[in-house]
Structures are given as structure tokens and as C-alpha cells.
Motif scaffolding. Structure first.
Motif, short mmCIF file in Angstrom:
data_model
loop_
_atom_site.label_atom_id
_atom_site.label_comp_id
_atom_site.label_asym_id
_atom_site.label_seq_id
_atom_site.Cartn_x
_atom_site.Cartn_y
_atom_site.Cartn_z
N PHE A 117 -4.57 -0.44 -0.44
CA PHE A 117 -4.86 -0.04 0.93
C PHE A 117 -6.27 0.52 1.07
CE2 PHE A 117 -0.38 -0.59 1.59
CZ PHE A 117 -0.29 -0.94 2.94
N LEU A 118 -6.79 1.15 0.02
CA LEU A 118 -8.19 1.60 0.05
C LEU A 118 -9.14 0.40 0.15
CD1 LEU A 118 -8.50 4.48 -2.57
CD2 LEU A 118 -8.65 4.65 -0.10
N VAL A 119 -8.83 -0.65 -0.61
CA VAL A 119 -9.67 -1.85 -0.58
C VAL A 119 -9.60 -2.49 0.81
CG1 VAL A 119 -9.96 -4.18 -1.51
CG2 VAL A 119 -9.49 -2.26 -3.05
N HIS A 120 -8.40 -2.57 1.38
CA HIS A 120 -8.24 -3.15 2.71
C HIS A 120 -8.96 -2.33 3.78
CE1 HIS A 120 -4.47 -5.82 1.81
NE2 HIS A 120 -5.60 -6.46 1.62
N ARG A 121 -8.98 -1.01 3.59
CA ARG A 121 -9.67 -0.16 4.57
C ARG A 121 -11.18 -0.37 4.55
NH1 ARG A 121 -7.25 5.90 5.23
NH2 ARG A 121 -5.10 5.36 5.73
N GLY A 122 -11.68 -0.96 3.48
CA GLY A 122 -13.11 -1.20 3.38
C GLY A 122 -13.59 -2.43 4.15
N ILE A 123 -12.67 -3.14 4.79
CA ILE A 123 -13.04 -4.33 5.56
C ILE A 123 -13.89 -3.92 6.76
CG2 ILE A 123 -12.14 -6.24 6.97
CD1 ILE A 123 -9.64 -6.16 5.11
N VAL A 124 -14.97 -4.64 6.97
CA VAL A 124 -15.95 -4.30 8.02
C VAL A 124 -15.68 -5.09 9.29
CG1 VAL A 124 -18.42 -4.34 8.59
CG2 VAL A 124 -17.69 -3.81 6.26
N HIS A 158 4.52 17.90 1.26
CA HIS A 158 3.75 19.09 1.64
C HIS A 158 2.49 19.25 0.78
CE1 HIS A 158 6.57 20.37 4.64
NE2 HIS A 158 7.57 20.25 3.79
N MET A 159 2.55 18.82 -0.48
CA MET A 159 1.35 18.90 -1.30
C MET A 159 0.27 17.96 -0.76
SD MET A 159 -0.77 17.60 -3.74
CE MET A 159 0.06 16.25 -4.57
N SER A 160 0.66 16.73 -0.38
CA SER A 160 -0.33 15.79 0.13
C SER A 160 -0.84 16.19 1.52
CB SER A 160 0.24 14.36 0.16
OG SER A 160 1.46 14.33 0.86
N LEU A 209 2.33 9.55 7.84
CA LEU A 209 2.45 8.10 7.66
C LEU A 209 1.33 7.54 6.79
CD1 LEU A 209 3.40 7.06 11.32
CD2 LEU A 209 4.91 7.04 9.34
N SER A 210 0.08 7.94 7.06
CA SER A 210 -1.06 7.32 6.39
C SER A 210 -1.44 7.98 5.07
CB SER A 210 -2.28 7.32 7.32
OG SER A 210 -2.60 8.63 7.73
N HIS A 211 -0.99 9.23 4.81
CA HIS A 211 -1.42 9.92 3.59
C HIS A 211 -0.26 10.47 2.74
CE1 HIS A 211 -5.21 9.96 5.85
NE2 HIS A 211 -5.79 10.06 4.69
N SER A 212 0.82 10.90 3.38
CA SER A 212 1.85 11.62 2.63
C SER A 212 3.08 10.79 2.25
CB SER A 212 2.32 12.84 3.44
OG SER A 212 1.25 13.71 3.69
N ALA A 213 3.39 9.78 3.06
CA ALA A 213 4.65 9.05 2.87
C ALA A 213 4.74 8.39 1.49
CB ALA A 213 4.81 8.00 3.97
N LEU A 214 3.64 7.79 1.04
CA LEU A 214 3.67 7.08 -0.25
C LEU A 214 3.97 8.03 -1.40
CD1 LEU A 214 3.25 4.54 -1.96
CD2 LEU A 214 0.80 5.06 -2.02
N LEU A 215 3.30 9.17 -1.44
CA LEU A 215 3.53 10.12 -2.54
C LEU A 215 4.91 10.75 -2.44
CD1 LEU A 215 2.46 11.54 -5.02
CD2 LEU A 215 1.47 13.29 -3.55
N ALA A 216 5.31 11.14 -1.23
CA ALA A 216 6.62 11.78 -1.04
C ALA A 216 7.76 10.86 -1.48
CB ALA A 216 6.80 12.19 0.42
N ALA A 276 7.62 3.04 2.42
CA ALA A 276 6.34 3.76 2.31
C ALA A 276 5.18 2.83 2.65
CB ALA A 276 6.18 4.33 0.91
N ILE A 277 5.27 1.56 2.22
CA ILE A 277 4.23 0.58 2.57
C ILE A 277 4.20 0.37 4.08
CG2 ILE A 277 3.53 -1.84 2.35
CD1 ILE A 277 4.67 -1.80 -0.50
N GLY A 278 5.40 0.29 4.68
CA GLY A 278 5.48 0.17 6.14
C GLY A 278 4.87 1.38 6.85
N ASP A 279 5.12 2.57 6.30
CA ASP A 279 4.54 3.80 6.87
C ASP A 279 3.01 3.76 6.81
OD1 ASP A 279 7.03 4.86 7.41
OD2 ASP A 279 7.15 5.96 5.52
N LEU A 280 2.47 3.30 5.68
CA LEU A 280 1.02 3.19 5.51
C LEU A 280 0.40 2.27 6.57
CD1 LEU A 280 0.48 2.98 1.65
CD2 LEU A 280 -0.74 4.51 3.18
N VAL A 281 1.03 1.12 6.76
CA VAL A 281 0.52 0.16 7.75
C VAL A 281 0.56 0.78 9.14
CG1 VAL A 281 0.96 -2.06 8.85
CG2 VAL A 281 1.19 -1.85 6.37
#
Length: 302
Positions: free
Chosen positions: A60-67, A188-190, A155-162, A119-124
């Protein structure tokens, strides 16, 4: 690989947390039959899960780099090079995500597959929320409160780790209660980690290094709540008039002078305390201490 895993980013933090919480929980008392698979107190499936979590995050970091090609100017470089870079970013991110999904299927645990897939769905969904406002014309900042901000950050930062922490407990056949505590720690940590990151431009002691901040960061959102939407928009418009840097610093100082920064620090510590409370359900160990130290590190401010 060198580009993605550079020293300025803590990209391996998520996998580390999954491994630490797996070790902190230890083997389940109800499942003694497959403890032979443990190495240093961690099951091989839990190690695979940590790798999967890192792969998904990196994809997802790589995908976020799309210009956005439509916003490019001639000074940004040759258009063909940027188009090629976009194609490579899409393919690279898809490749990492495909590898993660293949490894996930090999765990042969339907609940874990369901958790990580959600979690992938939450990120999207989280990234969609982030981008939907920024694409609107003349939109300077989101008209949201801190509760809505927390929903989007989850959704974008915590769901994957939780959900990865919860999945690690499921792989060891721990009880629903322990799974929930692992989820709460990861969440809560994230959240406190994200708040700590948002606060850095406002609490850094070094005045020589001016750090850019987002108008949709936690201190700015809280500042908007205290100030009122109309007054906030007026303050922003004054801050983007030329000369840009001078007024940008004025806007940063205005947020510092308000209640937004102190409220964000309090919120960061609140989430940190909830993460520490979740750890109390795990037996004392070096792994649990390490997880607690991660929380202390992101809730300490100068």
C-alpha cells in the motif's frame, strides 16, 4: 528494496509488534499438541503472519506513491518517465499484495484469512476517504471532527496492525478474550503512533528545521473544533497568501498557541494508556515489556 526500507521509515514496526505479541501471549493451554512447532516462543505460522502484514503494508505504501499525471508541471520531469514510474508502482504493489495473499492462503485458517482480508478492505476504504476530499476543487481542509478523524485513521493506519495482532492469537488458539486484548493493543498503539507523528511539526525543539504539517492532522482538526470552521478557513486563507513560508509559519504558530496541540498530546497518551491496559491481560515477560516500551516511546513529548 533499499528505496522502501530506508533508515528514515519504521516500515518493519508492524511485523515486529506481531512477533512480540505472539511471544508475550505464549502457547495456548488448550492446544498443547502443536507446541513442537514453536521456535523462541513463536509459532512458524505467526512468523509467516508477521511477514504477510509487512508485505501488505509495503504494497500500500508503493501504491500510495502513484502520481496524479494531470497535476504535473513541466518542471516535474519528463511525462513519459512519470507514466512509466506509475505503471511500475502499480505492478510492484500488486506483486507484493499477491504474494501476501498467497502466503495467507497457506496458513489454512479461514478466520485469519477473513481478518486480514477485512483489514485490506479497511485500508482501501481509508485511503479512499483520504483522497476523496483532496481531489475536490478549492478544498483546503476536511470539514470533520476528531471522532470522524479517528474513524478514518483506524481504517487507514490501525486496522491492519489490530487485526494482525488478533490473527496471531487465533493462530495459537487463544481465547476470544485474549484475541480481543491483542486487537485493542494493536489498535490503540497504532492510533497513538499516528498522533505522535502528527504532533512532530508542533513539538520539535529544533527551530532551524521547519517541518511541513497536514491541515488534516490531529492538532489542526482539534484546533478547528476549538476555533470554529469559518474562523479556521479564514486563518488558512491568510496563511497561504504570499510570502508562503512566512505565513505558513504564522499558521503553525497559531495552532501551537491554541488548544489543538495540547489536546492532541492528551489524546495520544489516552490511546497509549488503553494499549497498556490491554497488555495487563498478558503474563509478565520481556516481550510484554518491549510492547510497553513501544507505547512509552510514542507517548513521550519534550
Amino acid at each position: 528494496r533499499g528505496f522502501v526500507y530506508d533508515s528514515r521509515n519504521n516500515l518493519q514496526m508492524r511485523g515486529l509488534v506481531v512477533l512480540l505479541i505472539s511471544k508475550a501471549a505464549g502457547p495456548s493451554t488448550t492446544e498443547l499438541s502443536f507446541q513442537d512447532n514453536m521456535v523462541s516462543g513463536i509459532y512458524s505460522s505467526q512468523r509467516s503472519l508477521a511477514e504477510i502484514t509487512e508485505l501488505i503494508h509495503t504494497a500500500f505504501l508503493v501504491h500510495r506513491g502513484i502520481v496524479n499525471i494531470g497535476e504535473l508541471k513541466s518542471c516535474d520531469g519528463p511525462l513519459k518517465d512519470m507514466q512509466f514510474g506509475n505503471k511500475m508502482a502499480v505492478l510492484s504493489g500488486d506483486f507484493l499484495l499477491a504474494n501476501a495473499c498467497t502466503s495467507l492462503a497457506q496458513l489454512q485458517n479461514t478466520k485469519v484469512v477473513e481478518l486480514i482480508s477485512s483489514a485490506i478492505g479497511d485500508l482501501v476504504q481509508g485511503i479512499y476517504y483520504e483522497n476523496s476530499k483532496s481531489s475536490e476543487e478549492n478544498c483546503l481542509t476536511d470539514d470533520i471532527g476528531i471522532s470522524r478523524w479517528k474513524e478514518q485513521v483506524f481504517l487507514s493506519h490501525s486496522a491492519l496492525l489490530a487485526k494482525s495482532c488478533q490473527a496471531a492469537m487465533e493462530l495459537a488458539k487463544h481465547s476470544t478474550e485474549i484475541q480481543d486484548m491483542a486487537f485493542q493493543y494493536g489498535k490503540h498503539m497504532s492510533m497513538s503512533h499516528k498522533l505522535h507523528s502528527d504532533l512532530q511539526p508542533f513539538v520539535k525543539e529544533s527551530s532551524s528545521d521547519t517541518m511541513a504539517f497536514s491541515l488534516n492532522s490531529a492538532p489542526a482538526i482539534l484546533h478547528q473544533e476549538f476555533l470554529g470552521r469559518e474562523a479556521w478557513i479564514k486563518q488558512i486563507r491568510e496563511g497561504i497568501e504570499p510570502p508562503l513560508m512566512c505565513c505558513f509559519l504564522q499558521l503553525q504558530e497559531a495552532i501551537k498557541a491554541g488548544k489543538g496541540v495540547t489536546s492532541a498530546i492528551d489524546l495520544c497518551r489516552c490511546h497509549g494508556n488503553r494499549a497498556l491496559a490491554a497488555l495487563e491481560r498478558f503474563p509478565p515477560s520481556e516481550a510484554r515489556d518491549a510492547l510497553a516500551n513501544i507505547v512509552y516511546a510514542v507517548t513521550r513529548f519534550p
